[in-house]
Write a protein that holds these residues in place. Sequence first.
Motif, short mmCIF file in Angstrom:
data_model
loop_
_atom_site.label_atom_id
_atom_site.label_comp_id
_atom_site.label_asym_id
_atom_site.label_seq_id
_atom_site.Cartn_x
_atom_site.Cartn_y
_atom_site.Cartn_z
N ALA A 26 33.81 50.91 35.31
CA ALA A 26 33.20 50.81 36.61
C ALA A 26 33.40 49.11 37.07
O ALA A 26 33.45 48.75 38.12
CB ALA A 26 31.83 51.24 36.74
N LEU A 27 32.93 48.45 36.16
CA LEU A 27 32.86 46.90 36.38
C LEU A 27 34.38 46.49 36.86
O LEU A 27 34.68 45.57 37.68
CB LEU A 27 32.33 46.08 35.31
N ALA A 28 35.30 47.02 35.80
CA ALA A 28 36.63 46.41 36.13
C ALA A 28 37.10 46.93 37.39
O ALA A 28 37.88 46.35 38.19
CB ALA A 28 37.58 46.85 35.00
N ASP A 29 36.88 48.07 38.04
CA ASP A 29 37.19 48.75 39.17
C ASP A 29 36.48 47.96 40.22
O ASP A 29 37.27 47.50 41.01
CB ASP A 29 36.88 50.31 39.33
N ARG A 30 35.43 47.61 40.18
CA ARG A 30 34.69 46.91 41.10
C ARG A 30 35.00 45.37 41.39
O ARG A 30 35.34 45.07 42.46
CB ARG A 30 32.93 46.65 40.80
N LEU A 171 29.23 37.37 39.80
CA LEU A 171 30.73 37.66 39.61
C LEU A 171 31.20 38.06 41.20
O LEU A 171 30.52 38.56 41.97
CB LEU A 171 30.88 39.03 38.86
N PRO A 172 32.44 37.50 41.32
CA PRO A 172 33.24 37.86 42.54
C PRO A 172 33.40 39.26 42.59
O PRO A 172 34.15 39.85 41.72
CB PRO A 172 34.40 36.87 42.71
N VAL A 173 33.21 39.94 43.82
CA VAL A 173 33.73 41.43 43.94
C VAL A 173 35.08 41.32 44.46
O VAL A 173 35.58 40.81 45.36
CB VAL A 173 32.62 41.93 44.85
N GLY A 174 36.15 42.26 43.82
CA GLY A 174 37.50 42.39 44.49
C GLY A 174 38.41 41.43 44.29
O GLY A 174 37.87 40.36 43.52
N ASN A 175 39.58 41.82 44.60
CA ASN A 175 40.92 40.80 44.14
C ASN A 175 40.76 39.83 45.29
O ASN A 175 40.85 39.97 46.49
CB ASN A 175 41.93 41.59 44.24
#
Length: 179
Positions: A26-30, A171-175
């Motif tokens: 879930a964190l990696a996806d986010r 943490l920064p969200v998204g790419n």
Amino acid sequence: MTTSAEPTCVVVMGVSGAGKSTVARALADRLAWPLAEADEFHPPANIAKMSAGTPLTDADRAPWLAAIRDWITARAAAGESTVVTCSALKRTYRDVLREAGARVRFLHLDGTADVIGDRLRHRSGHFMPPSLLRSQFDALEPLRPDEDGAAVGVADPPELIAEHAVTRLDLPVGNPATP
């Protein structure tokens, strides 16, 4: 929000059954970061030992931790931030991971032996038997104030735990390359 250009690795840590794989996914996806499962770095001898109900020794864990550290370093060298699942039960184990060529941060999934034991009894398809849970809790050294990370409880749904992690670890969200 974190704006450092240095690649970061969030290690989702805790005892077996705490939800590391689910929360890390879930964190990696986010975050839109690659994910590595530490279980995939275990040599066959470690898996055989755990499957037989024998706890791993520090010597058993040393090459496993080094392989995870080296994976983090290789991804960081390519400019990628990552998420990794790893029990990282002892500070000495976390010290090995911190040797990676990235900013290594820890998200400790914290829960009681009763809650996590119940999860393990209902889990199938994993080599770690519930009988080893006590040895994991005995070995667990929670994060210390000087360690880069945060602890979160395991009671919430995985997506909410990931949201807490993003907030608590800033943490920064998204790419960031995505407009």
